[in-house]
Design an enzyme around this catalytic site. Sequence first.
Site, PDB file in Angstrom:
ATOM      1  N   SER A  95      13.299  -1.208   9.188  1.00 21.47           N
ATOM      2  CA  SER A  95      14.219  -1.401   8.129  1.00 21.47           C
ATOM      3  C   SER A  95      14.129  -0.002   7.337  1.00 21.47           C
ATOM      4  O   SER A  95      12.920   0.374   6.858  1.00 21.47           O
ATOM      5  CB  SER A  95      14.159  -2.376   7.290  1.00 21.47           C
ATOM      6  OG  SER A  95      15.075  -2.455   6.253  1.00 21.47           O
ATOM      7  N   HIS A 109      21.477   3.190   4.979  1.00 19.10           N
ATOM      8  CA  HIS A 109      20.497   2.120   5.165  1.00 19.10           C
ATOM      9  C   HIS A 109      20.622   1.837   6.554  1.00 19.10           C
ATOM     10  O   HIS A 109      21.776   1.927   7.448  1.00 19.10           O
ATOM     11  CB  HIS A 109      20.987   0.850   4.502  1.00 19.10           C
ATOM     12  CG  HIS A 109      20.532  -0.535   5.227  1.00 19.10           C
ATOM     13  ND1 HIS A 109      21.568  -1.140   5.663  1.00 19.10           N
ATOM     14  CD2 HIS A 109      19.157  -0.997   5.062  1.00 19.10           C
ATOM     15  CE1 HIS A 109      20.637  -2.343   6.176  1.00 19.10           C
ATOM     16  NE2 HIS A 109      19.498  -2.275   5.910  1.00 19.10           N
ATOM     17  N   HIS A 178      31.536 -10.722  -6.078  1.00 19.38           N
ATOM     18  CA  HIS A 178      31.841 -10.838  -7.608  1.00 19.38           C
ATOM     19  C   HIS A 178      32.325  -9.615  -8.216  1.00 19.38           C
ATOM     20  O   HIS A 178      32.593  -9.568  -9.401  1.00 19.38           O
ATOM     21  CB  HIS A 178      30.361 -11.012  -8.182  1.00 19.38           C
ATOM     22  CG  HIS A 178      29.288 -10.081  -7.924  1.00 19.38           C
ATOM     23  ND1 HIS A 178      28.752  -9.864  -6.651  1.00 19.38           N
ATOM     24  CD2 HIS A 178      28.651  -9.207  -8.838  1.00 19.38           C
ATOM     25  CE1 HIS A 178      27.760  -8.807  -6.906  1.00 19.38           C
ATOM     26  NE2 HIS A 178      27.867  -8.487  -7.991  1.00 19.38           N
ATOM     27  N   GLY A 262       6.729 -12.766   2.954  1.00 11.95           N
ATOM     28  CA  GLY A 262       6.528 -11.348   3.146  1.00 11.95           C
ATOM     29  C   GLY A 262       6.144 -10.506   2.002  1.00 11.95           C
ATOM     30  O   GLY A 262       5.876 -10.978   0.888  1.00 11.95           O
ATOM     31  N   ARG A 263       5.720  -9.330   2.261  1.00 13.53           N
ATOM     32  CA  ARG A 263       5.118  -8.234   1.439  1.00 13.53           C
ATOM     33  C   ARG A 263       5.951  -7.834   0.558  1.00 13.53           C
ATOM     34  O   ARG A 263       6.888  -7.027   0.819  1.00 13.53           O
ATOM     35  CB  ARG A 263       4.365  -7.140   2.286  1.00 13.53           C
ATOM     36  CG  ARG A 263       3.498  -6.358   1.387  1.00 13.53           C
ATOM     37  CD  ARG A 263       2.813  -5.319   2.112  1.00 13.53           C
ATOM     38  NE  ARG A 263       1.723  -4.657   1.473  1.00 13.53           N
ATOM     39  CZ  ARG A 263       2.090  -3.425   1.029  1.00 13.53           C
ATOM     40  NH1 ARG A 263       3.349  -2.795   1.365  1.00 13.53           N
ATOM     41  NH2 ARG A 263       1.386  -2.507   0.266  1.00 13.53           N
TER      42      ARG A 263
END
Length: 305
Positions: A95, A109, A178, A262-263
């Site tokens: 990722s 991303h 939103h 997770g970290r």
Amino acid sequence: MEKIDLERVKSYLLALQDEICKALETCEPQARFREDRWEYGHGRGGGRTRVIADGQTYEKGGVNFSHVQGSELPAAATAHRPELAGRRFQAVGVSLVIHPRNPYVPTSHANVRFFLAEKEGEPAVWWFGGGFDLTPYYPFMEDVVHWHRTAQEACRPFGEEIYPRFKKWCDEYFFLKHRGETRGVGGLFFDDLNAWGFERSFEFMRSVGDHYIPAYLPIVKKRKNLPFGEKERDFQAHRRGRYVEFNLIYDRGTLFGLQSGGRTESILMSLPPVAKWAYDWKPPQDTAEAVLFEYLRPRDWLAGG
């Protein structure tokens, strides 16, 4: 029965992390990726976090590999997939998020991942997921078209219907409900991919991963030296606030990572170094900043928008 080869997937992802970091550094004259290897302990996996910061081109970026495993998924993950309850799971993925310094260079991303859940005496449950998306601040139509054309090329060997299908999924996923706007100009998003069988699904994930650099690096090279000032940086910071909102409210990877223990530092490396929020702030009409909002809706970019 088709063989599910997690080690092959893991080897590909580690090599992909190497290749992406090396390619991104070709546009950065002063900073380099710093690697942090880590383990959860108690057989829960680990990973390699690579972060670049305070560069001339990249203000902050991270390219992470992780291999997470556990004896049971969190309740949030099994709520809509009850067949996963009580299964041992493994998740491997790369990722990345890149926040350039120059506001004329978009944030990008990408993510490619594989999930496997097993239980003795029962068939394995597995799937691939991932994609890539682009978040410009001062968009250029030619850049957006290049991005989507490359996404289309990644999908073409798998059928002409695949790019429109996963492009639409990306538009719907990266939508701030939103705010009533997309996070950026989209790209590709897919999840729960297993209907093609392991080999074909793995091949598609590799195609998506391998097309990220051809999609992004030409844009970085073209825009990284454009002149900018405080006005552009201020607008960039306001728009980065929207990026933070999406990642902390909606992003599945962020939520899964935090809920599965997770970290935290690696999960939140996706957040920009500087962001702003101002009450009911909008750019004046007929300005370069106002142009962005014409892009923040689903469009057929390859057909002229």
